[in-house]
Design a protein around this motif. Structure first.
Motif, mmCIF file in Angstrom:
data_model
loop_
_atom_site.group_PDB
_atom_site.id
_atom_site.type_symbol
_atom_site.label_atom_id
_atom_site.label_comp_id
_atom_site.label_asym_id
_atom_site.label_seq_id
_atom_site.Cartn_x
_atom_site.Cartn_y
_atom_site.Cartn_z
ATOM 1 N N GLY A 192 59.806 105.552 14.404
ATOM 2 C CA GLY A 192 61.204 105.483 14.802
ATOM 3 C C GLY A 192 61.523 106.335 16.012
ATOM 4 N N SER A 197 67.262 100.767 14.330
ATOM 5 C CA SER A 197 66.881 101.969 13.594
ATOM 6 C C SER A 197 66.007 101.552 12.415
ATOM 7 C CB SER A 197 68.118 102.734 13.097
ATOM 8 O OG SER A 197 68.869 101.933 12.199
ATOM 9 N N ARG A 198 65.408 102.533 11.765
ATOM 10 C CA ARG A 198 64.575 102.193 10.617
ATOM 11 C C ARG A 198 64.626 103.288 9.569
ATOM 12 N NH1 ARG A 198 58.898 100.815 12.579
ATOM 13 N NH2 ARG A 198 58.444 100.627 10.351
ATOM 14 N N ILE A 239 61.259 99.065 17.816
ATOM 15 C CA ILE A 239 61.190 100.453 17.382
ATOM 16 C C ILE A 239 59.767 100.756 16.942
ATOM 17 C CG2 ILE A 239 61.889 99.929 14.995
ATOM 18 C CD1 ILE A 239 63.565 102.568 15.111
ATOM 19 N N ARG A 287 62.269 103.717 20.952
ATOM 20 C CA ARG A 287 63.097 102.523 20.825
ATOM 21 C C ARG A 287 63.235 101.874 22.188
ATOM 22 N NH1 ARG A 287 68.016 104.603 16.842
ATOM 23 N NH2 ARG A 287 66.826 106.294 15.875
#
Length: 125
Positions: free
Chosen positions: A54, A70-71, A50, A57
């Motif tokens: 964000g 995800s972050r 990622i 991806r």
């Protein structure tokens, strides 16, 4: 930056786990982050990556549709949601980060300078 991976464990095939990679130190939002895994007797392989914001991806074909990266930069954490787990997903999972990573280099482990200690995921059949 220091990375701490957590969330691994034993799960039955078809189950789910969510891994976390929490950073300390410098501004985590400046680092693209990836997840890699290494099964016994096999080479380390890319799982997902990622970008810093964000917005970008990348998932390996072997996990596409089952895993999601995800972050949350406010929490300095990157997540790997793993669904529909298979026995072949059994491995030690590592998170890695680097400020130079872009989408085209995300899958190359040699491009990352910072690594966490790994968390073991075991999927039973």
């Amino acid at each position: 930056v220091q990375l701490q991976a957590s969330g691994g464990g034993l799960v039955q095939a078809g189950g789910s786990l969510k891994l976390s990679c929490t950073a300390s130190g410098r501004t985590f939002s400046s680092y693209a982050t990836g997840w890699f895994r290494q099964a016994p007797g096999k080479e380390r392989e890319f799982v997902a990556g990622i970008t810093r914001s964000g917005g970008g991806r990348l998932h390996a074909d072997s996990v596409k549709g089952r895993f999601t990266i995800s972050r949350d930069n406010a929490k300095k954490t990157v997540y790997l949601q793993m669904n529909s787990l298979k026995p072949e997903d059994t491995a030690v999972y590592y998170c890695a980060a680097d400020p130079r990573i872009i989408t085209s280099s995300m899958s190359r482990s040699g491009e990352y300078d910072y690594w966490g200690q790994g968390t073991l995921v075991t999927v039973s059949s």
